[in-house]
Design a protein around this motif. Structure first.
Motif, PDB file in Angstrom:
ATOM      1  N   ASN A 272       0.816  -1.213   0.000  1.00  0.00           N
ATOM      2  CA  ASN A 272       0.000   0.000   0.000  1.00  0.00           C
ATOM      3  C   ASN A 272       0.852   1.268   0.000  1.00  0.00           C
ATOM      4  O   ASN A 272       0.559   2.219  -0.733  1.00  0.00           O
ATOM      5  CB  ASN A 272      -0.941   0.007   1.205  1.00  0.00           C
ATOM      6  N   ILE A 273       1.916   1.297   0.808  1.00  0.00           N
ATOM      7  CA  ILE A 273       2.720   2.519   0.873  1.00  0.00           C
ATOM      8  C   ILE A 273       3.403   2.796  -0.466  1.00  0.00           C
ATOM      9  O   ILE A 273       3.594   3.951  -0.855  1.00  0.00           O
ATOM     10  CB  ILE A 273       3.752   2.465   2.020  1.00  0.00           C
ATOM     11  N   ALA A 274       3.744   1.728  -1.180  1.00  0.00           N
ATOM     12  CA  ALA A 274       4.347   1.921  -2.501  1.00  0.00           C
ATOM     13  C   ALA A 274       3.350   2.536  -3.465  1.00  0.00           C
ATOM     14  O   ALA A 274       3.661   3.498  -4.180  1.00  0.00           O
ATOM     15  CB  ALA A 274       4.859   0.586  -3.040  1.00  0.00           C
ATOM     16  N   CYS A 275       2.149   1.987  -3.476  1.00  0.00           N
ATOM     17  CA  CYS A 275       1.150   2.436  -4.453  1.00  0.00           C
ATOM     18  C   CYS A 275       0.496   3.760  -4.055  1.00  0.00           C
ATOM     19  O   CYS A 275       0.124   4.556  -4.922  1.00  0.00           O
ATOM     20  CB  CYS A 275       0.087   1.353  -4.627  1.00  0.00           C
ATOM     21  N   ALA A 276       0.360   4.000  -2.751  1.00  0.00           N
ATOM     22  CA  ALA A 276      -0.292   5.230  -2.301  1.00  0.00           C
ATOM     23  C   ALA A 276       0.668   6.410  -2.200  1.00  0.00           C
ATOM     24  O   ALA A 276       0.262   7.560  -2.379  1.00  0.00           O
ATOM     25  CB  ALA A 276      -0.961   4.999  -0.946  1.00  0.00           C
ATOM     26  N   LYS A 277       1.950   6.126  -1.938  1.00  0.00           N
ATOM     27  CA  LYS A 277       2.892   7.213  -1.662  1.00  0.00           C
ATOM     28  C   LYS A 277       4.079   7.263  -2.630  1.00  0.00           C
ATOM     29  O   LYS A 277       4.294   8.257  -3.312  1.00  0.00           O
ATOM     30  CB  LYS A 277       3.412   7.084  -0.224  1.00  0.00           C
ATOM     31  N   LEU A 278       4.878   6.185  -2.659  1.00  0.00           N
ATOM     32  CA  LEU A 278       6.160   6.270  -3.359  1.00  0.00           C
ATOM     33  C   LEU A 278       6.034   6.281  -4.870  1.00  0.00           C
ATOM     34  O   LEU A 278       6.727   7.053  -5.546  1.00  0.00           O
ATOM     35  CB  LEU A 278       7.085   5.145  -2.909  1.00  0.00           C
ATOM     36  N   ILE A 279       5.175   5.434  -5.432  1.00  0.00           N
ATOM     37  CA  ILE A 279       5.055   5.443  -6.889  1.00  0.00           C
ATOM     38  C   ILE A 279       4.534   6.791  -7.381  1.00  0.00           C
ATOM     39  O   ILE A 279       5.130   7.398  -8.298  1.00  0.00           O
ATOM     40  CB  ILE A 279       4.178   4.284  -7.391  1.00  0.00           C
TER      41      ILE A 279
ATOM     42  N   GLU B  84       5.744  17.787  -1.112  1.00  0.00           N
ATOM     43  CA  GLU B  84       5.371  16.386  -0.931  1.00  0.00           C
ATOM     44  C   GLU B  84       6.638  15.667  -0.465  1.00  0.00           C
ATOM     45  O   GLU B  84       7.582  15.499  -1.235  1.00  0.00           O
ATOM     46  CB  GLU B  84       4.867  15.800  -2.252  1.00  0.00           C
ATOM     47  N   GLN B  85       6.663  15.278   0.797  1.00  0.00           N
ATOM     48  CA  GLN B  85       7.913  14.782   1.365  1.00  0.00           C
ATOM     49  C   GLN B  85       8.385  13.473   0.725  1.00  0.00           C
ATOM     50  O   GLN B  85       9.592  13.226   0.625  1.00  0.00           O
ATOM     51  CB  GLN B  85       7.801  14.629   2.877  1.00  0.00           C
ATOM     52  N   TYR B  86       7.469  12.634   0.269  1.00  0.00           N
ATOM     53  CA  TYR B  86       7.893  11.417  -0.421  1.00  0.00           C
ATOM     54  C   TYR B  86       8.553  11.758  -1.761  1.00  0.00           C
ATOM     55  O   TYR B  86       9.510  11.098  -2.180  1.00  0.00           O
ATOM     56  CB  TYR B  86       6.707  10.488  -0.643  1.00  0.00           C
ATOM     57  N   GLN B  87       8.054  12.782  -2.429  1.00  0.00           N
ATOM     58  CA  GLN B  87       8.686  13.214  -3.682  1.00  0.00           C
ATOM     59  C   GLN B  87      10.078  13.768  -3.408  1.00  0.00           C
ATOM     60  O   GLN B  87      11.023  13.509  -4.162  1.00  0.00           O
ATOM     61  CB  GLN B  87       7.827  14.264  -4.376  1.00  0.00           C
ATOM     62  N   CYS B  88      10.220  14.528  -2.326  1.00  0.00           N
ATOM     63  CA  CYS B  88      11.535  15.042  -1.946  1.00  0.00           C
ATOM     64  C   CYS B  88      12.495  13.888  -1.669  1.00  0.00           C
ATOM     65  O   CYS B  88      13.670  13.925  -2.079  1.00  0.00           O
ATOM     66  CB  CYS B  88      11.423  15.929  -0.711  1.00  0.00           C
ATOM     67  N   GLU B  89      12.010  12.864  -0.983  1.00  0.00           N
ATOM     68  CA  GLU B  89      12.842  11.705  -0.670  1.00  0.00           C
ATOM     69  C   GLU B  89      13.307  10.995  -1.945  1.00  0.00           C
ATOM     70  O   GLU B  89      14.500  10.696  -2.112  1.00  0.00           O
ATOM     71  CB  GLU B  89      12.039  10.733   0.198  1.00  0.00           C
ATOM     72  N   ALA B  90      12.372  10.726  -2.856  1.00  0.00           N
ATOM     73  CA  ALA B  90      12.710  10.027  -4.096  1.00  0.00           C
ATOM     74  C   ALA B  90      13.654  10.856  -4.952  1.00  0.00           C
ATOM     75  O   ALA B  90      14.609  10.331  -5.545  1.00  0.00           O
ATOM     76  CB  ALA B  90      11.437   9.700  -4.870  1.00  0.00           C
ATOM     77  N   THR B  91      13.405  12.147  -4.999  1.00  0.00           N
ATOM     78  CA  THR B  91      14.263  13.044  -5.786  1.00  0.00           C
ATOM     79  C   THR B  91      15.670  13.092  -5.208  1.00  0.00           C
ATOM     80  O   THR B  91      16.665  12.980  -5.942  1.00  0.00           O
ATOM     81  CB  THR B  91      13.665  14.454  -5.828  1.00  0.00           C
TER      82      THR B  91
END
Length: 343
Positions: free
Chosen positions: A22-29, A293-300
């Protein structure tokens, strides 16, 4: 949502997603799709149908029916691992053996001995524990204030994080899979204290209220003693009303993040600062921070580190130190005594 909806840099990092959690599909992807530095090329699941379903949903090119197939794809440079806690370290090591960079959900291991395996990974391969909050500007802003000296010596940190998990079948209620409040939420609060103090605690004390049904800790209270009169107190719970708070009391000021872990969607995060000496004239002043979006900041940030554009602040050694504190907390809860943190 299309994988091509955001204009990408010339050479975005090619990502593979290990599982349809769920966290992958709701947040990280979604975060990676929104980042110009990320290209989600593949997703894997033990269920080929689930992998194809999510690949179609997000416009991902490749769907694999096993994690091994994805890891064997030479086009994939980095993987994101959101498996149940007990599977993290083995998957990280397997991914690294295939030459991948790894962003792994917390906790990266179930104890420090497991985490020490990370030192076998070549330093050319990036490995990071996925604490997305460290990439939100409110955390860095708070730490900058503390380091500036304008508020005097940090005296105490009080941290609260909880929510109501009303799903008995959730893996977080399975002790064999690394369930419980300390692993699920406490790792965030431990990381926060270490991040703000800038060093490791010397000793800890921990008290747990465990479930009569499954033995996992539903509520955990802890004290982290950093020496020099500085302590952090933590409370986390999986059977409590939703709450989150980070309050830092210095000699001259109170600094307060009211939404440190889950900032409101589309609304700015706010650092409140009150430098009044008396309780009767308290008047906290807001420092409003940009909406991100903190998850976007993390991935970036992870992707930019892969490309050598930035140097990551936290990696393998930080993950090992984090697990040493977690080990000490579990040991203290078992003994009922203060526990020294291993060096």
């Amino acid at each position: 949502m299309s994988n091509q909806s955001v204009k990408k840099v010339n050479n975005p990092v090619r990502w593979g997603i290990i599982s349809t959690a769920n966290i992958a599909c709701a947040k990280l992807i979604p975060a990676m799709l929104a980042s110009e530095y990320c290209e989600v090329k593949a997703i894997a699941s033990r269920s080929p149908e689930k992998a194809r379903e999510k690949a179609t949903q997000f416009g991902i090119e490749k769907a694999y029916g096993s994690y091994e197939e994805l890891l064997g794809d030479p086009e994939i440079e980095a993987v994101y691992v959101p498996l149940p806690n007990d599977q993290h370290i083995d998957m990280v090591m397997m991914a690294a053996a295939h030459g991948k960079h790894v962003l792994c959900e917390k906790p990266i291991a179930l104890n420090a001995n497991e985490a020490l395996r990370l030192r076998d990974i070549p330093q050319s391969q990036l490995v990071a524990e996925a604490f997305m909050v460290r990439h939100h500007p409110q955390f860095d802003t708070l730490r900058q204030h503390l380091r500036s000296g304008e508020h005097g010596k940090l005296q105490t940190v009080q941290i609260l994080l909880s929510f109501m998990l009303d799903n008995p079948g959730d893996f977080r209620f399975d002790s064999k899979k690394g369930g419980g409040a300390l692993f699920d939420l406490g790792c965030y609060t431990v990381m926060t204290a270490r991040y703000l103090l800038g060093r490791e605690p010397e000793r800890v004390f921990c008290s747990m209220a465990r479930s009569a049904d499954n033995g996992t800790d539903e509520t955990t209270h802890a004290i982290l003693d950093f020496g020099q009169g500085q302590q952090a107190t933590l409370t986390v719970g999986l059977k409590m009303a939703a709450s989150q708070r980070v309050q830092v009391v210095c000699e001259k000021s109170l600094l307060d993040l009211s939404a440190p872990y889950v900032p409101g969607k589309g609304s700015p995060a706010t650092l409140w600062i009150d430098s009044h000496a008396g309780l009767d004239d308290a008047a906290p002043q807001p420092r409003v921070l940009p909406v991100v979006e903190q998850y976007q900041c993390e991935a970036t940030n992870f992707s930019r580190a892969v490309r050598g554009e930035i140097v990551p602040e936290f990696g393998v050694e930080d993950a090992i130190c984090q697990m040493r504190v977690m080990d000490a907390l579990f040991a203290s809860a078992e003994s009922g005594q203060w526990q020294e943190v291993a060096k």
